[in-house]
Design a protein around this motif. Sequence first.
Motif, PDB file in Angstrom:
ATOM      1  N   VAL A 142       0.838  -1.197   0.000  1.00  0.00           N
ATOM      2  CA  VAL A 142       0.000   0.000   0.000  1.00  0.00           C
ATOM      3  C   VAL A 142       0.874   1.249   0.000  1.00  0.00           C
ATOM      4  CG1 VAL A 142      -1.693   1.311   1.333  1.00  0.00           C
ATOM      5  CG2 VAL A 142      -1.959  -1.156   1.076  1.00  0.00           C
ATOM      6  N   GLN A 143       1.979   1.203   0.744  1.00  0.00           N
ATOM      7  CA  GLN A 143       2.892   2.343   0.785  1.00  0.00           C
ATOM      8  C   GLN A 143       3.525   2.571  -0.589  1.00  0.00           C
ATOM      9  OE1 GLN A 143       6.201   1.922   3.462  1.00  0.00           O
ATOM     10  NE2 GLN A 143       6.569   4.128   3.532  1.00  0.00           N
ATOM     11  N   ASN A 144       3.937   1.496  -1.256  1.00  0.00           N
ATOM     12  CA  ASN A 144       4.501   1.628  -2.599  1.00  0.00           C
ATOM     13  C   ASN A 144       3.463   2.172  -3.572  1.00  0.00           C
ATOM     14  OD1 ASN A 144       6.951   0.644  -1.721  1.00  0.00           O
ATOM     15  ND2 ASN A 144       6.539  -1.456  -2.375  1.00  0.00           N
ATOM     16  N   LEU A 145       2.250   1.682  -3.457  1.00  0.00           N
ATOM     17  CA  LEU A 145       1.169   2.169  -4.313  1.00  0.00           C
ATOM     18  C   LEU A 145       0.895   3.644  -4.049  1.00  0.00           C
ATOM     19  CD1 LEU A 145      -1.061   1.650  -6.386  1.00  0.00           C
ATOM     20  CD2 LEU A 145      -2.536   0.941  -4.491  1.00  0.00           C
ATOM     21  N   ALA A 146       0.968   4.042  -2.794  1.00  0.00           N
ATOM     22  CA  ALA A 146       0.742   5.445  -2.446  1.00  0.00           C
ATOM     23  C   ALA A 146       1.801   6.340  -3.083  1.00  0.00           C
ATOM     24  CB  ALA A 146       0.736   5.617  -0.929  1.00  0.00           C
ATOM     25  N   THR A 147       3.031   5.875  -3.125  1.00  0.00           N
ATOM     26  CA  THR A 147       4.108   6.655  -3.741  1.00  0.00           C
ATOM     27  C   THR A 147       3.871   6.820  -5.236  1.00  0.00           C
ATOM     28  OG1 THR A 147       5.677   5.842  -2.098  1.00  0.00           O
ATOM     29  CG2 THR A 147       6.602   6.760  -4.127  1.00  0.00           C
ATOM     30  N   VAL A 148       3.550   5.731  -5.900  1.00  0.00           N
ATOM     31  CA  VAL A 148       3.286   5.789  -7.340  1.00  0.00           C
ATOM     32  C   VAL A 148       2.066   6.663  -7.615  1.00  0.00           C
ATOM     33  CG1 VAL A 148       2.603   4.425  -9.347  1.00  0.00           C
ATOM     34  CG2 VAL A 148       4.380   3.578  -7.820  1.00  0.00           C
ATOM     35  N   SER A 149       1.037   6.506  -6.815  1.00  0.00           N
ATOM     36  CA  SER A 149      -0.178   7.312  -6.987  1.00  0.00           C
ATOM     37  C   SER A 149       0.124   8.789  -6.803  1.00  0.00           C
ATOM     38  CB  SER A 149      -1.253   6.891  -5.987  1.00  0.00           C
ATOM     39  OG  SER A 149      -1.663   5.585  -6.217  1.00  0.00           O
ATOM     40  N   TYR A 150       0.890   9.121  -5.776  1.00  0.00           N
ATOM     41  CA  TYR A 150       1.227  10.518  -5.511  1.00  0.00           C
ATOM     42  C   TYR A 150       1.996  11.121  -6.683  1.00  0.00           C
ATOM     43  CZ  TYR A 150       3.600  14.589  -3.653  1.00  0.00           C
ATOM     44  OH  TYR A 150       4.090  15.857  -3.490  1.00  0.00           O
ATOM     45  N   GLU A 151       2.997  10.404  -7.174  1.00  0.00           N
ATOM     46  CA  GLU A 151       3.800  10.916  -8.283  1.00  0.00           C
ATOM     47  C   GLU A 151       2.969  11.060  -9.556  1.00  0.00           C
ATOM     48  OE1 GLU A 151       7.288   8.467  -8.583  1.00  0.00           O
ATOM     49  OE2 GLU A 151       8.016   9.101  -6.623  1.00  0.00           O
ATOM     50  N   THR A 152       2.071  10.126  -9.789  1.00  0.00           N
ATOM     51  CA  THR A 152       1.208  10.198 -10.967  1.00  0.00           C
ATOM     52  C   THR A 152       0.255  11.380 -10.868  1.00  0.00           C
ATOM     53  OG1 THR A 152       1.340   7.792 -11.213  1.00  0.00           O
ATOM     54  CG2 THR A 152      -0.431   8.918 -12.399  1.00  0.00           C
ATOM     55  N   VAL A 153      -0.358  11.555  -9.715  1.00  0.00           N
ATOM     56  CA  VAL A 153      -1.271  12.684  -9.515  1.00  0.00           C
ATOM     57  C   VAL A 153      -0.521  14.001  -9.660  1.00  0.00           C
ATOM     58  CG1 VAL A 153      -2.682  13.891  -7.787  1.00  0.00           C
ATOM     59  CG2 VAL A 153      -2.966  11.437  -8.131  1.00  0.00           C
ATOM     60  N   THR A 154       0.672  14.080  -9.098  1.00  0.00           N
ATOM     61  CA  THR A 154       1.478  15.296  -9.204  1.00  0.00           C
ATOM     62  C   THR A 154       1.754  15.636 -10.666  1.00  0.00           C
ATOM     63  OG1 THR A 154       2.505  14.855  -7.068  1.00  0.00           O
ATOM     64  CG2 THR A 154       3.638  16.403  -8.522  1.00  0.00           C
ATOM     65  N   TYR A 155       2.098  14.628 -11.453  1.00  0.00           N
ATOM     66  CA  TYR A 155       2.349  14.862 -12.877  1.00  0.00           C
ATOM     67  C   TYR A 155       1.068  15.279 -13.598  1.00  0.00           C
ATOM     68  CZ  TYR A 155       2.802  13.951 -17.820  1.00  0.00           C
ATOM     69  OH  TYR A 155       2.747  14.080 -19.181  1.00  0.00           O
ATOM     70  N   LEU A 156      -0.005  14.524 -13.400  1.00  0.00           N
ATOM     71  CA  LEU A 156      -1.248  14.790 -14.129  1.00  0.00           C
ATOM     72  C   LEU A 156      -1.846  16.150 -13.775  1.00  0.00           C
ATOM     73  CD1 LEU A 156      -2.967  11.281 -14.105  1.00  0.00           C
ATOM     74  CD2 LEU A 156      -1.867  12.438 -16.036  1.00  0.00           C
ATOM     75  N   GLU A 157      -1.633  16.614 -12.565  1.00  0.00           N
ATOM     76  CA  GLU A 157      -2.157  17.922 -12.177  1.00  0.00           C
ATOM     77  C   GLU A 157      -1.466  19.066 -12.915  1.00  0.00           C
ATOM     78  OE1 GLU A 157      -1.935  17.797  -7.894  1.00  0.00           O
ATOM     79  OE2 GLU A 157      -4.048  17.212  -7.766  1.00  0.00           O
ATOM     80  N   GLN A 158      -0.332  18.791 -13.531  1.00  0.00           N
ATOM     81  CA  GLN A 158       0.377  19.807 -14.312  1.00  0.00           C
ATOM     82  C   GLN A 158      -0.032  19.787 -15.779  1.00  0.00           C
ATOM     83  OE1 GLN A 158       4.539  19.131 -13.678  1.00  0.00           O
ATOM     84  NE2 GLN A 158       4.330  19.157 -11.469  1.00  0.00           N
ATOM     85  N   THR A 159      -0.894  18.862 -16.153  1.00  0.00           N
ATOM     86  CA  THR A 159      -1.329  18.746 -17.541  1.00  0.00           C
ATOM     87  C   THR A 159      -2.744  19.294 -17.696  1.00  0.00           C
ATOM     88  OG1 THR A 159      -2.260  16.524 -17.269  1.00  0.00           O
ATOM     89  CG2 THR A 159       0.099  16.670 -17.831  1.00  0.00           C
ATOM     90  N   ALA A 160      -3.206  19.321 -18.925  1.00  0.00           N
ATOM     91  CA  ALA A 160      -4.537  19.860 -19.213  1.00  0.00           C
ATOM     92  C   ALA A 160      -5.655  19.041 -18.576  1.00  0.00           C
ATOM     93  CB  ALA A 160      -4.751  19.938 -20.722  1.00  0.00           C
ATOM     94  N   CYS A 161      -5.422  17.777 -18.302  1.00  0.00           N
ATOM     95  CA  CYS A 161      -6.495  16.942 -17.742  1.00  0.00           C
ATOM     96  C   CYS A 161      -6.942  17.426 -16.366  1.00  0.00           C
ATOM     97  CB  CYS A 161      -6.093  15.475 -17.706  1.00  0.00           C
ATOM     98  SG  CYS A 161      -4.967  15.014 -16.395  1.00  0.00           S
ATOM     99  N   ALA A 162      -6.092  18.158 -15.666  1.00  0.00           N
ATOM    100  CA  ALA A 162      -6.453  18.664 -14.345  1.00  0.00           C
ATOM    101  C   ALA A 162      -7.605  19.667 -14.426  1.00  0.00           C
ATOM    102  CB  ALA A 162      -5.249  19.308 -13.673  1.00  0.00           C
ATOM    103  N   ARG A 163      -7.767  20.308 -15.566  1.00  0.00           N
ATOM    104  CA  ARG A 163      -8.830  21.305 -15.729  1.00  0.00           C
ATOM    105  C   ARG A 163     -10.024  20.757 -16.509  1.00  0.00           C
ATOM    106  NH1 ARG A 163      -6.583  26.653 -17.872  1.00  0.00           N
ATOM    107  NH2 ARG A 163      -8.604  27.351 -17.159  1.00  0.00           N
ATOM    108  N   GLN A 164      -9.931  19.520 -16.956  1.00  0.00           N
ATOM    109  CA  GLN A 164     -11.035  18.931 -17.704  1.00  0.00           C
ATOM    110  C   GLN A 164     -12.132  18.467 -16.759  1.00  0.00           C
ATOM    111  OE1 GLN A 164      -9.267  15.781 -20.011  1.00  0.00           O
ATOM    112  NE2 GLN A 164      -8.398  17.181 -21.511  1.00  0.00           N
ATOM    113  N   SER A 165     -13.326  18.357 -17.323  1.00  0.00           N
ATOM    114  CA  SER A 165     -14.458  17.815 -16.579  1.00  0.00           C
ATOM    115  C   SER A 165     -15.148  16.786 -17.472  1.00  0.00           C
ATOM    116  CB  SER A 165     -15.436  18.928 -16.204  1.00  0.00           C
ATOM    117  OG  SER A 165     -16.056  19.441 -17.373  1.00  0.00           O
ATOM    118  N   GLU A 166     -16.043  16.034 -16.883  1.00  0.00           N
ATOM    119  CA  GLU A 166     -16.782  15.052 -17.679  1.00  0.00           C
ATOM    120  C   GLU A 166     -17.568  15.741 -18.787  1.00  0.00           C
ATOM    121  OE1 GLU A 166     -19.003  12.183 -15.373  1.00  0.00           O
ATOM    122  OE2 GLU A 166     -17.428  12.154 -13.851  1.00  0.00           O
ATOM    123  N   GLU A 167     -18.077  16.928 -18.492  1.00  0.00           N
ATOM    124  CA  GLU A 167     -18.845  17.676 -19.492  1.00  0.00           C
ATOM    125  C   GLU A 167     -17.958  18.092 -20.664  1.00  0.00           C
ATOM    126  OE1 GLU A 167     -18.879  18.620 -16.133  1.00  0.00           O
ATOM    127  OE2 GLU A 167     -20.741  17.529 -15.740  1.00  0.00           O
TER     128      GLU A 167
END
Length: 145
Positions: free
Chosen positions: A37-62
Motif C-alpha cells: 500500500v505504501q509503494n502504491l501510495a508513492t506511485v499514486s502521488y507521483e502520478t497525480v502530481t504529474y497529471l495535475e500539471q497537464t490539461a487533464c487537471a482542468r477537464q471535466s466530464e462535461e
Amino acid sequence: MKIIKESSAFLSNFEVLKLLKELQSDKPKSGKHAKHVQNLATVSYETVTYLEQTACARQSEENVQKFLEEIRALPFTLTKVEKLQLINHRPTTFVEIQLLIEENEERLSEDDMQTILDIVERTLPPAQDEPENAENAEDGEMECE
C-alpha cells in the motif's frame, strides 16, 4: 488475481486522475499488505502530481463529453484510441495532430485538421501554463528566431 479480459477499456488521463484522487481520499489500509500500500501510495502521488500539471487537471466530464459529441459529428471517423490521444494531449498544432492520428495524410485534409484543432480549443480547457491561443504560441516562436 486473474485477468479476465486484458485491455478491455482505455482510460483518459482525466479518468486516471479522478480515480487516483478518489483512492487517495480513502483511508489507508493496515496489516500485512502495508508495504504494498505504501509503494502504491508513492506511485499514486507521483502520478497525480504529474497529471495535475497537464490539461487533464482542468477537464471535466462535461468537457470530454462535448468534445466526443463534436468529434462524432464530423464527416470522417477517428478510432477510439485516436480520440483518447486527442483528449489526453490536447493538440494545438497540425504537427501534433499528425503525430496522434495514424495515416492522417490519407485520411484528413488541412481543413479537417483545422476543424479538429478548433474543436479541441473550444471544448477542452488548456493546461494552466499553456497559451490560450495556438497562434500566440507560434508568434512567440517566430520572434525568438
